[in-house]
Design a protein around this motif. Structure first.
Motif, PDB file in Angstrom:
ATOM      1  N   ASP A  91      -4.528  -8.854   0.007  1.00 55.26           N
ATOM      2  CA  ASP A  91      -4.565 -10.848   0.716  1.00 55.26           C
ATOM      3  C   ASP A  91      -3.506 -11.049  -0.562  1.00 55.26           C
ATOM      4  OD1 ASP A  91      -6.931  -9.269   2.305  1.00 55.26           O
ATOM      5  OD2 ASP A  91      -8.429 -10.239   1.001  1.00 55.26           O
ATOM      6  N   PHE A  92      -2.757 -11.153  -0.435  1.00 50.07           N
ATOM      7  CA  PHE A  92      -1.939 -12.298  -0.628  1.00 50.07           C
ATOM      8  C   PHE A  92      -1.065 -14.016   0.533  1.00 50.07           C
ATOM      9  CE2 PHE A  92       1.065  -8.780   0.962  1.00 50.07           C
ATOM     10  CZ  PHE A  92       1.712  -9.508   0.993  1.00 50.07           C
ATOM     11  N   SER A  93      -0.389 -14.637  -0.198  1.00 51.95           N
ATOM     12  CA  SER A  93       0.031 -15.608   0.252  1.00 51.95           C
ATOM     13  C   SER A  93      -0.173 -16.202   1.306  1.00 51.95           C
ATOM     14  CB  SER A  93       1.258 -15.959   1.033  1.00 51.95           C
ATOM     15  OG  SER A  93       2.059 -14.454   0.065  1.00 51.95           O
ATOM     16  N   ASN A  94      -2.036 -16.700   0.975  1.00 51.88           N
ATOM     17  CA  ASN A  94      -3.228 -16.746   2.281  1.00 51.88           C
ATOM     18  C   ASN A  94      -3.539 -15.756   3.055  1.00 51.88           C
ATOM     19  OD1 ASN A  94      -3.525 -19.225   0.495  1.00 51.88           O
ATOM     20  ND2 ASN A  94      -1.671 -20.550   0.700  1.00 51.88           N
ATOM     21  N   SER A  95      -3.049 -14.675   2.984  1.00 48.47           N
ATOM     22  CA  SER A  95      -3.241 -14.024   4.313  1.00 48.47           C
ATOM     23  C   SER A  95      -4.125 -13.079   3.690  1.00 48.47           C
ATOM     24  CB  SER A  95      -1.868 -13.718   5.333  1.00 48.47           C
ATOM     25  OG  SER A  95      -0.858 -14.623   5.148  1.00 48.47           O
ATOM     26  N   LEU A  96      -4.755 -12.316   5.454  1.00 50.40           N
ATOM     27  CA  LEU A  96      -5.655 -10.791   5.312  1.00 50.40           C
ATOM     28  C   LEU A  96      -4.639 -10.052   5.743  1.00 50.40           C
ATOM     29  CD1 LEU A  96      -9.464 -11.955   5.644  1.00 50.40           C
ATOM     30  CD2 LEU A  96      -7.885 -12.386   3.534  1.00 50.40           C
ATOM     31  N   HIS A  97      -4.642  -8.927   4.738  1.00 52.55           N
ATOM     32  CA  HIS A  97      -4.157  -7.743   5.756  1.00 52.55           C
ATOM     33  C   HIS A  97      -4.416  -6.556   5.294  1.00 52.55           C
ATOM     34  CE1 HIS A  97      -1.220 -10.323   3.980  1.00 52.55           C
ATOM     35  NE2 HIS A  97      -0.283 -10.687   4.705  1.00 52.55           N
ATOM     36  N   ASN A  98      -4.771  -5.578   6.331  1.00 55.99           N
ATOM     37  CA  ASN A  98      -5.378  -4.461   6.034  1.00 55.99           C
ATOM     38  C   ASN A  98      -4.068  -2.612   5.995  1.00 55.99           C
ATOM     39  OD1 ASN A  98      -8.150  -5.591   6.183  1.00 55.99           O
ATOM     40  ND2 ASN A  98      -8.839  -4.650   7.762  1.00 55.99           N
ATOM     41  N   ILE A  99      -4.622  -2.033   5.048  1.00 52.13           N
ATOM     42  CA  ILE A  99      -2.987  -1.175   5.490  1.00 52.13           C
ATOM     43  C   ILE A  99      -3.770  -0.164   5.702  1.00 52.13           C
ATOM     44  CG2 ILE A  99      -1.440  -0.296   3.893  1.00 52.13           C
ATOM     45  CD1 ILE A  99      -1.197  -3.474   2.092  1.00 52.13           C
ATOM     46  N   TYR A 100      -3.026   0.548   6.765  1.00 56.21           N
ATOM     47  CA  TYR A 100      -3.263   2.068   6.306  1.00 56.21           C
ATOM     48  C   TYR A 100      -2.116   3.409   5.684  1.00 56.21           C
ATOM     49  CZ  TYR A 100      -3.912   6.363   8.551  1.00 56.21           C
ATOM     50  OH  TYR A 100      -3.452   7.886   9.133  1.00 56.21           O
ATOM     51  N   PHE A 101      -2.327   3.847   4.982  1.00 58.83           N
ATOM     52  CA  PHE A 101      -1.668   4.848   4.229  1.00 58.83           C
ATOM     53  C   PHE A 101      -1.444   5.834   5.299  1.00 58.83           C
ATOM     54  CE2 PHE A 101      -1.636   1.893   0.480  1.00 58.83           C
ATOM     55  CZ  PHE A 101      -0.402   1.614   0.379  1.00 58.83           C
ATOM     56  N   ASN A 102      -0.245   6.101   5.538  1.00 58.25           N
ATOM     57  CA  ASN A 102       0.635   7.543   5.768  1.00 58.25           C
ATOM     58  C   ASN A 102       0.162   8.243   5.570  1.00 58.25           C
ATOM     59  OD1 ASN A 102       0.212   5.877   8.489  1.00 58.25           O
ATOM     60  ND2 ASN A 102       2.677   5.762   8.216  1.00 58.25           N
ATOM     61  N   ASN A 103       0.351   8.521   4.364  1.00 61.98           N
ATOM     62  CA  ASN A 103       0.568   8.902   2.964  1.00 61.98           C
ATOM     63  C   ASN A 103       0.966   8.234   1.739  1.00 61.98           C
ATOM     64  OD1 ASN A 103       3.125   9.010   2.745  1.00 61.98           O
ATOM     65  ND2 ASN A 103       4.002  10.284   4.355  1.00 61.98           N
ATOM     66  N   THR A 104       1.277   8.607   0.931  1.00 59.53           N
ATOM     67  CA  THR A 104       1.330   7.567  -0.618  1.00 59.53           C
ATOM     68  C   THR A 104       2.571   7.083  -0.219  1.00 59.53           C
ATOM     69  OG1 THR A 104       1.873   9.596  -1.636  1.00 59.53           O
ATOM     70  CG2 THR A 104      -0.399   8.343  -2.312  1.00 59.53           C
ATOM     71  N   ALA A 105       3.886   7.532   0.024  1.00 60.90           N
ATOM     72  CA  ALA A 105       4.659   7.299   0.287  1.00 60.90           C
ATOM     73  C   ALA A 105       5.429   5.862   1.627  1.00 60.90           C
ATOM     74  CB  ALA A 105       6.117   7.644   0.542  1.00 60.90           C
ATOM     75  N   LEU A 106       4.650   6.123   2.886  1.00 61.62           N
ATOM     76  CA  LEU A 106       4.142   4.778   3.459  1.00 61.62           C
ATOM     77  C   LEU A 106       3.085   4.660   4.168  1.00 61.62           C
ATOM     78  CD1 LEU A 106       6.333   7.868   5.897  1.00 61.62           C
ATOM     79  CD2 LEU A 106       7.781   6.312   4.561  1.00 61.62           C
ATOM     80  N   PHE A 107       3.095   3.869   4.817  1.00 64.08           N
ATOM     81  CA  PHE A 107       2.092   2.399   5.269  1.00 64.08           C
ATOM     82  C   PHE A 107       2.380   0.894   6.264  1.00 64.08           C
ATOM     83  CE2 PHE A 107       3.341  -0.362   1.115  1.00 64.08           C
ATOM     84  CZ  PHE A 107       3.066  -1.961   1.774  1.00 64.08           C
TER      85      PHE A 107
END
Length: 130
Positions: A91-107
């Motif tokens: 959560d940053f810049s007044n926005s909420l984000h959900n993140i899915y990591f495919n692996n630790t190099a890509l999301f």
């Protein structure tokens, strides 16, 4: 408690207590497989370097500070059988984000408000010194 509140939010954020999303604690980070893999790593966000998941749920971005935490249940942008292995929120810049990591190099991130998709990539050490 939420079953007894008629207007409880049905937003797809999860990782929440009601309407608030809580930053990851040191104890949560210590036992989270995904947190252990991403903490302190520099990522790019839509090609812009400088996103760092820091201790105590603190998030550094090129646009200012924010918070991050764990997503412990299936949710928007984290439709997987094991979200604890792959998902965090940022959560940053007044926005909420959900993140899915495919692996630790890509999301892949999805912004909660409008569903905007953003790709993230782990930045190599050689790229940081350029």
């Amino acid at each position: 408690a939420m079953d007894n509140i008629e207007d409880w939010p049905t937003f797809p954020t999860l990782g929440t207590y009601g309407w608030r999303r809580e930053p990851a604690t040191a104890a949560e980070i210590a036992v989270s497989p995904i947190a252990q893999k991403i903490i302190g790593i520099v990522y790019s966000w839509a090609g812009i370097k400088g996103l760092i998941f820091k201790d105590h749920g603190q998030l550094q971005t090129p646009w200012g500070s924010g918070t991050w935490g764990l997503v412990n249940a299936r949710s928007f942008a984290c439709d997987t059988d094991d979200p604890k292995e792959h998902c965090v929120f940022a959560d940053f810049s007044n926005s909420l984000h959900n993140i899915y990591f495919n692996n630790t190099a890509l999301f892949t991130s999805r912004r909660i408000g409008d569903g905007e998709v953003v790709q993230g990539v782990r930045v190599s050490v050689s790229e940081l010194v350029k």
